[in-house]
Design a protein around this motif. Structure first.
Motif, PDB file in Angstrom:
ATOM      1  N   LYS A 621      70.361  -7.786  -1.319  1.00  0.00           N
ATOM      2  CA  LYS A 621      69.666  -6.417  -1.094  1.00  0.00           C
ATOM      3  C   LYS A 621      70.678  -5.557  -1.271  1.00  0.00           C
ATOM      4  O   LYS A 621      71.681  -5.489  -0.993  1.00  0.00           O
ATOM      5  CB  LYS A 621      68.967  -6.491   0.160  1.00  0.00           C
ATOM      6  CG  LYS A 621      67.548  -7.077   0.251  1.00  0.00           C
ATOM      7  CD  LYS A 621      67.052  -7.056   1.635  1.00  0.00           C
ATOM      8  CE  LYS A 621      65.488  -7.873   1.663  1.00  0.00           C
ATOM      9  NZ  LYS A 621      65.250  -7.812   3.044  1.00  0.00           N
ATOM     10  N   PRO A 622      70.248  -4.366  -1.670  1.00  0.00           N
ATOM     11  CA  PRO A 622      71.278  -3.099  -1.918  1.00  0.00           C
ATOM     12  C   PRO A 622      71.559  -2.842  -0.220  1.00  0.00           C
ATOM     13  O   PRO A 622      70.777  -2.810   0.683  1.00  0.00           O
ATOM     14  CB  PRO A 622      70.516  -1.921  -2.446  1.00  0.00           C
ATOM     15  CG  PRO A 622      68.961  -2.492  -2.511  1.00  0.00           C
ATOM     16  CD  PRO A 622      68.862  -3.883  -2.328  1.00  0.00           C
ATOM     17  N   ALA A 625      69.144   0.552   1.955  1.00  0.00           N
ATOM     18  CA  ALA A 625      67.628   0.426   1.347  1.00  0.00           C
ATOM     19  C   ALA A 625      67.023   1.261   0.580  1.00  0.00           C
ATOM     20  O   ALA A 625      67.327   2.568   0.915  1.00  0.00           O
ATOM     21  CB  ALA A 625      66.864  -0.065   2.467  1.00  0.00           C
ATOM     22  N   PRO A 626      66.241   1.220  -0.474  1.00  0.00           N
ATOM     23  CA  PRO A 626      65.685   2.251  -1.294  1.00  0.00           C
ATOM     24  C   PRO A 626      65.015   3.140  -0.411  1.00  0.00           C
ATOM     25  O   PRO A 626      64.130   2.756   0.657  1.00  0.00           O
ATOM     26  CB  PRO A 626      64.724   1.479  -2.168  1.00  0.00           C
ATOM     27  CG  PRO A 626      65.006   0.111  -2.298  1.00  0.00           C
ATOM     28  CD  PRO A 626      65.829  -0.150  -0.835  1.00  0.00           C
ATOM     29  N   GLY A 627      65.020   4.436  -0.274  1.00  0.00           N
ATOM     30  CA  GLY A 627      64.290   5.296   0.372  1.00  0.00           C
ATOM     31  C   GLY A 627      65.265   5.885   1.698  1.00  0.00           C
ATOM     32  O   GLY A 627      64.883   6.816   2.347  1.00  0.00           O
ATOM     33  N   GLU A 629      68.841   6.560   3.623  1.00  0.00           N
ATOM     34  CA  GLU A 629      70.138   7.192   3.440  1.00  0.00           C
ATOM     35  C   GLU A 629      71.288   6.698   4.631  1.00  0.00           C
ATOM     36  O   GLU A 629      70.921   6.150   5.472  1.00  0.00           O
ATOM     37  CB  GLU A 629      70.031   8.801   3.804  1.00  0.00           C
ATOM     38  CG  GLU A 629      69.325   9.712   2.896  1.00  0.00           C
ATOM     39  CD  GLU A 629      69.185  11.228   3.177  1.00  0.00           C
ATOM     40  OE1 GLU A 629      69.846  11.336   4.043  1.00  0.00           O
ATOM     41  OE2 GLU A 629      68.422  11.627   2.591  1.00  0.00           O
TER      42      GLU A 629
END
Lengths: 792, 267
Positions: A621-622, A625-627, A629
């Motif tokens: 996973k990045p 996380a998306p969304g 900061e």
């Protein structure tokens, strides 16, 4: 379990530092540094044309670095100062120039600006500037302004800056058919904020970074920033405005930009050296702002019970020489006049008029004391006319608890409908009667009379629109140490914001109170903000901080849930540690959560090792996380649809000396409803201070102008701010908590309340003691003696 | 509110102080500074030099004997207020001093300084005038004694010559059979009074002093006047002036009320 701090008397964190003399004010910013100091040449005339300014004699004074007059101002600086709050009815708004152009319109208006190596030299230089004036007739006082024999501004006919009317129903028609009618003509004089620290500004220009830093003793850092950038032609991003400790504001520091707030930065830029200016006491009297002067004409129609059928008010508001703050003060008078009452029909007309005196901008209470004075004097007059108890007449006119939200059919100072959100006036009245001993007073009066002593009791009720918009914001940052840094943009002038805001954050986040640090009024930390006025800090910034803390908490719980492999709903935070309810040992500190919130490539200490790329995270996973900061922060804004309305009632027992007409306060009682109390000690402190200021306004303070517009008492020797020996030794306070539905904390503002009913209250009590109608405030022993002579 | 430039000297002896003062016609004496410093900061006074006498020895003494109380130029109001011998010798001193401003001002301000500042609103010039005291002044030309009756020339104006320093003041003792009274009414506690009255009632005479009523402290002899008539009798000799805190009529009323109260106190 962390104890909830909301509602408790947490001692002020500010006091230790301030009481030890460790406060850092504008005057301290460049202390020990090689900074320049400014002084201002001010007009000695209330009204004059400037024929010529000769600065030659100054230029060779040792230590003088620069002298500016209007001719030295360029571009936007050569335009009049902003009219901050325009209004369609302010048809003839006028503002002054940073330095007078061709004409001066009050004694004290800035004419020239000297920068020197110290303030002593700057004042020496100011004394040497030669100005030739052609004196013009001065317009002093409301009567002279209305007579308009002379004009303050040639192009403002009749000296009328604005005429505004609002109405709900047909008041004149209701009065015409009412069983009883009365007419009152009332008068209120000028006073002023007079904070311990006057205005002040310091500025430093960094030529390498092309960046301006300004420190101002202001109630709005963001407002000053925008004004400085606009006037000096700088990008907003090139200007920082910082409010250091501020030694009181009480309204005068919400007006901006003051000439010096522009001239000091201008000098700092031109000279490439730090420059500072601190207003002295005399300047505060003649060159900042005053308030309160109004003449009021009231016509009222009522029934046998004293019910208000029609209320028709006309008043004249003295706004001094200019109108930089628009019509806020008279608009507040005209709307807040209604207090807790619901007349069947109401009409109010005001004229805001020019005089050759110091400008008028909001002073704690901001037009409310005058409105309450008009309304409560009317209530007392109705009671006297009908032979009824003053509390009964008030009670039949109250808006009832089940009538909220109550719409008055008028527009309030924020341009929104005047709609009260909540309140319980009958309950307040019961409490204040108990607290002051209203029903027992006739017996007390009899006992005192037997000793040859004369006493009177007074009562006054008010409703105060607080927490006006448009918005405030907050930023909450949980650091890896577990400490919490909070920033909100509005400024502090001693209210105790650092304490109450930290209480809110500690409660919401579940951290220790000592671990929360609050910064206010620094545009580097929070560039979006409005300011501190209208009893709005707790409501506006308090709500924003609460919301921002909530966001930070939600994020902390998301990260902690993942780390603890638990469900968010099963987590709790106590003393800065997130734990799984009922699972001892399954816990993680907020500091560690903060480490995890910021995925790292480089470790710099033991704690940060756990956030590096080989230590943490799902490799599929990045890292962020998306969304989301990086960082454990929360930011939010609070913007209510309208103001929230606090209320209160004051009662006082006074003694008047039959021989000397001295007026002594025997008992002072307050019932106060500002919704939920974040910190009762701070609210009570605000009430104490407000009452003291109110006693000053009612019994001691006035601005004594002579017919030439010269202020005769521009010092603390002759302007009688009350000492501790003049204010009541004890103030009995009872709280009612009617929560506001408009904000998440159910709170209302409390900053101005204590001062609002004073003029009305003391007029009521002295009238009761003396049996002489009181129509003009303030009142001194000499005034009372004169009234007695007139009524003999 | 910064003073105009001035030179500052701090002599170590009275002789030195007198020499400096004699040599500089535009010099002013600085003792407690409670009146002078505000005048300087408001630039209402701009002397070229301040002669600070605070380092001059022996000026801070209070000495009492059967005849009266003598106080040096550096005796602070607070010290005189505390002094038991002085209070016994002339009780009016303590009675009046408790009305002089606030403790912080009394801690710095000097009684002799207040007297020669000659403010008609101040308590101690009126006390000196009522008791018939005197001030001893010195200059390079020598010493002389100025009787209270000759001391007050006008508002803020004494009869000291420019080169003279008031080195002490003398207040006569309370004599057997004499009584004193003091009362004043100020807008705020510790402010200059709108009207103040001091009384000295003896077997043969009744004298009353008024402060803040006229431009200098004023003495009225009310010997033999009936108690009900004292106020009007006093007003027959006075011309109360209006200011921003009191009309002339109100000030007259305070004269009436306070004269009666003070004479009752001293009865």
């Amino acid at each position: 379990m962390t104890t909830k701090l909301f509602g408790t008397k947490v001692p002020r964190v500010e006091d230790d530092r301030l009481l030890r003399g460790q406060g850092r004010y504008v005057g301290d910013v460049f202390s020990g540094q090689d900074a320049l100091h400014a002084a201002v040449l001010r007009s000695p005339h209330a009204h004059a044309r400037i024929l010529d300014i000769d600065v030659e004699p100054v230029l060779d004074v040792e230590g003088v670095v620069a002298v500016y007059t209007y001719d030295d101002l360029e571009d936007a600086m050569g335009e009049p100062l902003p009219l901050l709050i325009p209004h369609p009815t302010l048809t003839h708004g006028r503002t002054q120039y940073a330095l007078a152009k061709d004409e001066v319109n009050y004694a004290g208006e800035a004419v020239a600006f000297v920068v020197a190596t110290d303030r002593y030299v700057a004042e020496d230089a100011v004394a040497r500037i030669r100005v030739r004036y052609e004196p013009l007739p001065a317009v002093v006082g409301i009567a002279a302004s209305r007579a308009a024999e002379h004009l303050v501004h040639d192009d403002v006919p009749g000296n009328v800056g604005a005429r505004m009317e609002q109405h709900n129903g047909d008041a004149p028609a209701e009065i015409a058919k009412a069983p009883h009618t009365l007419t009152l003509d009332l008068d209120v004089e000028r006073s002023a904020c007079t904070p311990l620290e006057g205005r002040g500004v310091a500025a430093r220009w960094d030529p390498d970074q092309q960046r301006l830093q300004v420190w101002s003793s202001t109630q709005t850092a963001t407002g000053v920033r925008a004004a400085v950038a606009a006037k000096l032609g700088l990008d907003l991003r090139a200007v920082d405005v910082i409010t250091p400790d501020v030694g009181g504001g009480f309204g005068v520091k919400i007006n901006h930009p003051w000439p010096e707030e522009l001239l000091v930065p201008l000098a700092a830029m031109r000279l490439g050296r730090p420059v500072s200016y601190v207003e002295d006491r005399r300047e505060h009297f003649v060159a900042s702002a005053h308030e309160r002067a109004q003449v009021q004409h009231i016509e009222v129609g009522f029934d046998d019970e004293g019910r208000l059928l029609g209320l028709d008010v006309m008043f004249w508001h003295d706004h001094g020489a200019y109108t930089p703050y628009g019509l806020i003060v008279p608009i507040i008078t005209s709307t807040q006049l209604l207090g807790p009452y619901k007349p069947r029909a109401y009409r109010v007309v005001f004229e805001s008029i020019y005089t050759n005196t110091v400008i008028v901008t909001p002073y704690r209470g901001a037009g409310r004391p005058q409105g309450v004075y008009a309304m409560e004097r009317t209530m007392d007059a109705i009671a006297a006319y009908l032979g009824k108890d003053r509390t009964e007449v008030r009670a039949v006119n109250f808006i009832q608890p089940d009538e909220f939200p109550y719409e008055h059919g008028l527009v309030f100072q924020d341009g929104r409908p005047l709609t009260y959100d909540s309140g319980d006036y009958p309950a307040s009245l019961e409490k204040i009667k108990q607290l002051v001993g209203w029903d027992e007073f006739p017996q007390y009066r009899k006992e005192m009379a037997a000793q040859g002593r004369r006493v009177g009791i007074g009562l006054a009720c008010y409703v105060e629109g607080t927490g006006v918009g448009p918005y405030e914001g907050a930023h909450v940052h949980i650091e890896t140490s577990g400490k919490v840094k909070v920033a909100t943009g509005l400024t502090s002038q001693g209210q105790g914001h650092q304490t109450v805001f930290a209480q809110l954050v500690a409660d919401e986040l579940g951290v220790r109170f000592e671990d929360v640090e609050v910064v206010t009024g620094d545009t580097r930390r929070m560039p979006y903000a409005v300011g501190t006025f209208a009893s709005r800090a707790a409501v506006m910034s308090g709500s924003a901080i609460h919301l921002a803390a909530k966001r930070a908490k939600e994020k902390a719980l998301r990260i902690a849930a993942e780390a603890l492999e638990a469900d968010v709903d099963d987590l709790e935070i106590t003393d800065g540690v997130v734990s799984v309810k009922g699972a001892p040992g399954a816990s993680i500190s907020l500091g560690t959560v903060a480490v995890l919130s910021n995925p790292l490539r480089y470790a710099f200490d033991e704690a940060s090792k756990s956030a590096t790329q080989f230590a943490v995270g799902d490799p599929d996973k990045p890292p962020v996380a998306p969304g989301e900061e990086p960082g454990l922060e929360g930011k939010d804004f609070y913007s209510p649809e309208r103001s929230t309305f606090a209320s209160g009632m004051h009662a006082v027992i006074v003694e008047t000396d039959p021989d000397t007409a001295e007026i002594t306060i025997l008992k002072y009682a307050v019932v106060h409803d500002c919704g939920h109390l974040i910190n009762p000690m701070i609210v009570e402190g605000q009430i104490h201070g407000g009452v003291a200021q109110g006693v000053g306004g009612a019994l001691y303070e006035r601005m004594v102008y002579d017919e030439n517009g010269q202020l005769q008492n521009a010092s603390f020797m002759d302007f009688l701010m009350p000492y501790v020996s003049e204010v009541p030794e004890t103030i009995d306070i009872d709280h009612l908590e009617t929560p506001s539905p408009l904000n998440p904390l159910g709170i209302k503002g409390a900053g101005e309340a204590g001062v609002i009913p004073s003029a009305a209250l003391f007029a009521s009590a002295i009238e009761d003691a003396e049996g002489i109608e009181i129509t003009a405030m303030p009142i001194s022993p000499s005034d009372l003696f004169t009234l007695r002579e007139e009524h003999r | 509110m910064k003073p105009a430039p001035f030179a500052f000297v701090r002599p170590r002896s009275l002789e030195e102080a007198l020499e400096v003062l004699g040599a500089h016609p535009d010099a002013k004496v600085l003792a407690g500074g409670q009146s002078l410093v505000p005048l300087l900061t408001m630039r209402l006074a701009a002397p070229a030099m301040l002669v600070d006498i605070n380092a001059v020895p022996d000026l801070d003494r209070i000495s009492c004997d059967d005849d009266g109380v003598r106080i040096g130029a550096l005796v602070r109001h607070a010290a005189l207020l505390r002094d038991e011998d002085a209070a016994r010798t002339q009780p009016l001193l303590r009675l009046a001093l408790s009305h002089v401003a606030h403790p912080t001002i009394r801690n710095r301000g000097t009684t002799v300084g207040s007297i020669v500042h000659a403010d008609a609103a101040a308590e101690m010039p009126a006390v000196l005038a009522l008791l018939g005291g005197s001030v001893e002044v010195a200059s390079v030309r020598g010493r002389r004694t100025i009787e209270a009756a000759d001391l007050f020339a006008g508002p803020l104006e004494s009869t000291l010559a420019h080169d003279e320093i008031a080195v002490s003041a003398w207040f006569p003792a309370l004599r057997p059979g004499e009584r004193v009274g003091f009362a004043e009414i100020a807008r705020r506690h510790g402010d200059y009074a709108m009207c103040g009255v001091a009384a000295l009632v003896g077997p043969e005479r009744t004298r009353v002093a008024y402060l803040s009523v006229e431009e200098v402290p004023t003495i009225v002899d009310l010997t033999g006047v009936a108690p009900d008539d004292v106020g009007e009798a006093a007003l027959a000799h006075l011309d109360p002036q209006p200011d921003i805190h009191a009309t002339a009529a109100y000030r007259s009323q305070l004269v009436r009320v306070l004269t009666r109260r003070v004479l009752e106190q001293a009865a």
